[in-house]
Each structure stands twice: as structure tokens, then as C-alpha cells.
Design an enzyme around this catalytic site. Structure first.
Site, short mmCIF file in Angstrom:
data_model
loop_
_atom_site.label_atom_id
_atom_site.label_comp_id
_atom_site.label_asym_id
_atom_site.label_seq_id
_atom_site.Cartn_x
_atom_site.Cartn_y
_atom_site.Cartn_z
N CYS A 45 -4.25 -2.07 -2.01
CA CYS A 45 -4.46 -0.66 -2.34
C CYS A 45 -5.49 -0.58 -3.46
O CYS A 45 -5.27 -1.11 -4.56
CB CYS A 45 -3.13 -0.06 -2.78
SG CYS A 45 -3.33 1.52 -3.61
N CYS A 70 -11.15 2.47 -0.14
CA CYS A 70 -9.73 2.79 0.05
C CYS A 70 -9.34 2.06 1.32
O CYS A 70 -10.06 2.13 2.32
CB CYS A 70 -9.54 4.30 0.21
SG CYS A 70 -7.89 4.76 0.83
N GLU A 96 -3.22 9.12 7.94
CA GLU A 96 -1.77 8.89 8.09
C GLU A 96 -1.20 9.69 9.26
O GLU A 96 -0.27 9.26 9.92
CB GLU A 96 -1.03 9.25 6.79
CG GLU A 96 -1.13 8.19 5.70
CD GLU A 96 -0.33 6.92 5.98
OE1 GLU A 96 0.66 6.97 6.74
OE2 GLU A 96 -0.70 5.86 5.43
N HIS A 140 -7.33 2.62 3.55
CA HIS A 140 -7.14 3.44 4.76
C HIS A 140 -8.45 3.62 5.54
O HIS A 140 -8.43 3.83 6.75
CB HIS A 140 -6.63 4.85 4.39
CG HIS A 140 -5.16 4.93 4.12
ND1 HIS A 140 -4.60 4.49 2.94
CD2 HIS A 140 -4.13 5.41 4.87
CE1 HIS A 140 -3.29 4.71 2.98
NE2 HIS A 140 -2.97 5.27 4.13
N ASP A 189 0.88 -1.17 0.00
CA ASP A 189 0.00 0.00 0.00
C ASP A 189 0.92 1.22 0.00
O ASP A 189 2.14 1.09 0.13
CB ASP A 189 -0.92 0.00 1.24
CG ASP A 189 -1.88 1.18 1.24
OD1 ASP A 189 -2.53 1.41 0.21
OD2 ASP A 189 -1.94 1.90 2.26
N SER A 190 0.32 2.41 -0.10
CA SER A 190 1.14 3.62 -0.02
C SER A 190 1.63 3.85 1.41
O SER A 190 2.63 4.52 1.62
CB SER A 190 0.31 4.82 -0.48
OG SER A 190 -0.87 4.91 0.30
N1 DGL Z 1 -4.87 2.93 0.62
C1 DGL Z 1 -4.80 3.13 -0.80
C2 DGL Z 1 -6.10 2.87 -1.48
O1 DGL Z 1 -6.76 1.91 -1.08
C3 DGL Z 1 -4.03 4.37 -1.23
C4 DGL Z 1 -4.48 5.65 -0.64
C5 DGL Z 1 -3.56 6.82 -0.99
O2 DGL Z 1 -2.34 6.68 -0.86
O3 DGL Z 1 -4.09 7.86 -1.40
O4 DGL Z 1 -6.50 3.51 -2.41
#
Ligand code: DGL
Length: 262
Positions: free
Chosen positions: A70, A177, A145, A179, A7-8
Site C-alpha cells: 500500500c 497506488c 473496489e 489499486h 492493503d486497504s
Molecule cells: N492501495 C493503497 C495505496 O496504494 C490504498 C488505497 C486506498 O485505500 O485509498 O495507496
């Protein structure tokens, strides 16, 4: 078995947690591409390049399967990842879409994911008459984050993002997402009780469990513990604290460079 995932940043932790619940006693290699966070406002070309570099790196990690933790990369570059890796690839969007039963569905996702309409298209493939509305949420990832998840700020932002979806009388809400499951308590509090929250990691974990169960009977190298290895592309010092905070582990983390991996 040994699984690769990325993931990021900390978003993929929500996928890792769900997967460990259903498939414990395996090895996981988690790559957080912290140097390029956030992904969700990047162009398709940038995401494709990132996906190429990351899957090239994982092609040297001796993994048995790969988990796309992600959504943004899932929406834009799943085919790129599948082409680069010669192991089974499990994705969030396809896994979740096949499990949606409600006729009016909302999706919260990053702007780059929403642009592709990947959730809408995947759901309509299974249930063509479904009404799907997607909402881009650019402010969520930076706030999550920074662990700014209990403030009036994020409540205000969430109210703004949810309004158009609630106006459409949705029956379920997909956290598109990885996150966003980290703010489930906030979203649950704000949603009417008849709106079901859907975390795509559940469907992914279920699919992975079927794969693991089918393979495990003839797999010799079984482990008795979860084995976690973490890699980041920047911010090496902060990451163990983030893992401690969200996953309750304090792992060794390694710094890598993905440049020229594509
Ligand atoms: N968590 C990731 C997603 O599911 C990336 C979110 C990001 O870095 O903007 O899209």
C-alpha cells in the site's frame, strides 16, 4: 518462505501477482483492512495508527519478510512498520524510485500519498534533476473496489487526472497506488505511446527475488506450491468473490479484528 503483506482492499492483489510471478512457491499472508477502506483520504495520524496495528498483528504471524503493498502507508508510516517488525521490509516507493531513468515523471496516487511528496523526494534522492509532478486521484479507489472500471465515468475521471501531467510532457507515469494497475488497459489506451507506465510492484518483486534467491539455498522448508492465506477486517462474504475476480483463486478468508493491536 513466508511473506506478510497488506492493503486497504484489493489493491495489494497487483503486488501479490507480480511477486508470485518472480517468487513462486512461497507462502503469502494477505491482510485487507476492508473495514477502513479507503486509506487514501485519511490523515497521517490515522495511517500511522493503522500501520502500528497491522504490523503488530503481523509480528505474531511468523513471517520471513514483509511487503508494504500500500503506497499510502508506505509514504506515511514506513518507519513505523520497520520499527515494529524484526524482519526485512520491502516497500514500493523506495524500490521504484531507484529504477526511474526518465527526466520528466508523472505520479498518480492517493491524496494522502501526494501530500507527503514521498515519490518526488525518493526520486530526487537518486536523480536530483528529475522533474516530478504528482496528481491526487481520490475517485479511483472507490471505483476500482466497486469494479466500475469500464464506464464512461472512470474515463472522464481519468481524463481529468491525466490532463495536468500530459500538459507537462511527462515521459513516464508511475502508478503510485497499488489499486491503479487494475486499470492499466484504460490508462494505456489514454496515454500517448511514448509515455512509459511504471508499476512499482515490479521493482519490489525484483528486490524480493534477490532476497529469496540469497536465502533459499539454505532454507529447508521449501514448498512446491503457492500457499495463500487471506484475512479481512470486514465484508467477509464479498472478499472470496473479489479474489476470484482479480486473482482467479477462491480462497478461504478469515475475519480478524485489529483493535487494540497497536
Ligand atoms: N492501495 C493503497 C495505496 O496504494 C490504498 C488505497 C486506498 O485505500 O485509498 O495507496
Amino acid at each position: 518462505m513466508r511473506f506478510g503483506m497488506f492493503d486497504s482492499g484489493v489493491g495489494g492483489f497487483t503486488v501479490l501477482k507480480k511477486v508470485i510471478e518472480l517468487c513462486p512457491n512461497n507462502s503469502f499472508i494477505y491482510l485487507a483492512d476492508t473495514a477502513r477502506l479507503p486509506y487514501g483520504v485519511k490523515t497521517a495520524n490515522e495511517i500511522i495508527k493503522i500501520a502500528e496495528e497491522i504490523s503488530s498483528w503481523f509480528s505474531y504471524q511468523n513471517i520471513d519478510a514483509f511487503l508494504v503493498a500500500c503506497n499510502t502507508t508506505n509514504a506515511i508510516a514506513l518507519d513505523v512498520i520497520k520499527k515494529k517488525l524484526d524482519v526485512p521490509v520491502f516497500d514500493l516507493i523506495g524500490s521504484a524510485a531507484s529504477t526511474i531513468h526518465e527526466s520528466r515523471v508523472g505520479v498518480l496516487a492517493t491524496p494522502s500519498t501526494v501530500k507527503t511528496k514521498a515519490y518526488t523526494n525518493a526520486i530526487l534522492e537518486f536523480k536530483p534533476k528529475t522533474f516530478v509532478i504528482e496528481q491526487p486521484c481520490p475517485e479511483f479507489v472507490p471505483m476500482i473496489e466497486m469494479d466500475n472500471i469500464n464506464s464512461d465515468d472512470i474515463t472522464r475521471v481519468a481524463t481529468r487526472y491525466l490532463k495536468p501531467l500530459l500538459n507537462e510532457n511527462i515521459h513516464s507515469l508511475i502508478l503510485g497506488c497499488s489499486h491503479y494497475p487494475l486499470i492499466t488497459p484504460l490508462l494505456t489506451e489514454m496515454l500517448p505511446s511514448n509515455v512509459k507506465l511504471i508499476d512499482p510492484a515490479e521493482a519490489l518483486s525484483f528486490k524480493l527475488k534477490l532476497f529469496v534467491d540469497a536465502k533459499e539455498s539454505n532454507y529447508s522448508n521449501r514448498k512446491d506450491i503457492v500457499d495463500l492465506k487471506f484475512y479481512v477486517t470486514s465484508n467477509l462474504k464479498n472478499f472470496p468473490n473479489k479474489a476470484k475476480h482479480w486473482l482467479n483463486v477462491f480462497p478461504e478468508v478469515n475475519l480478524i479484528s485489529l483493535q487494540n493491536m497497536g
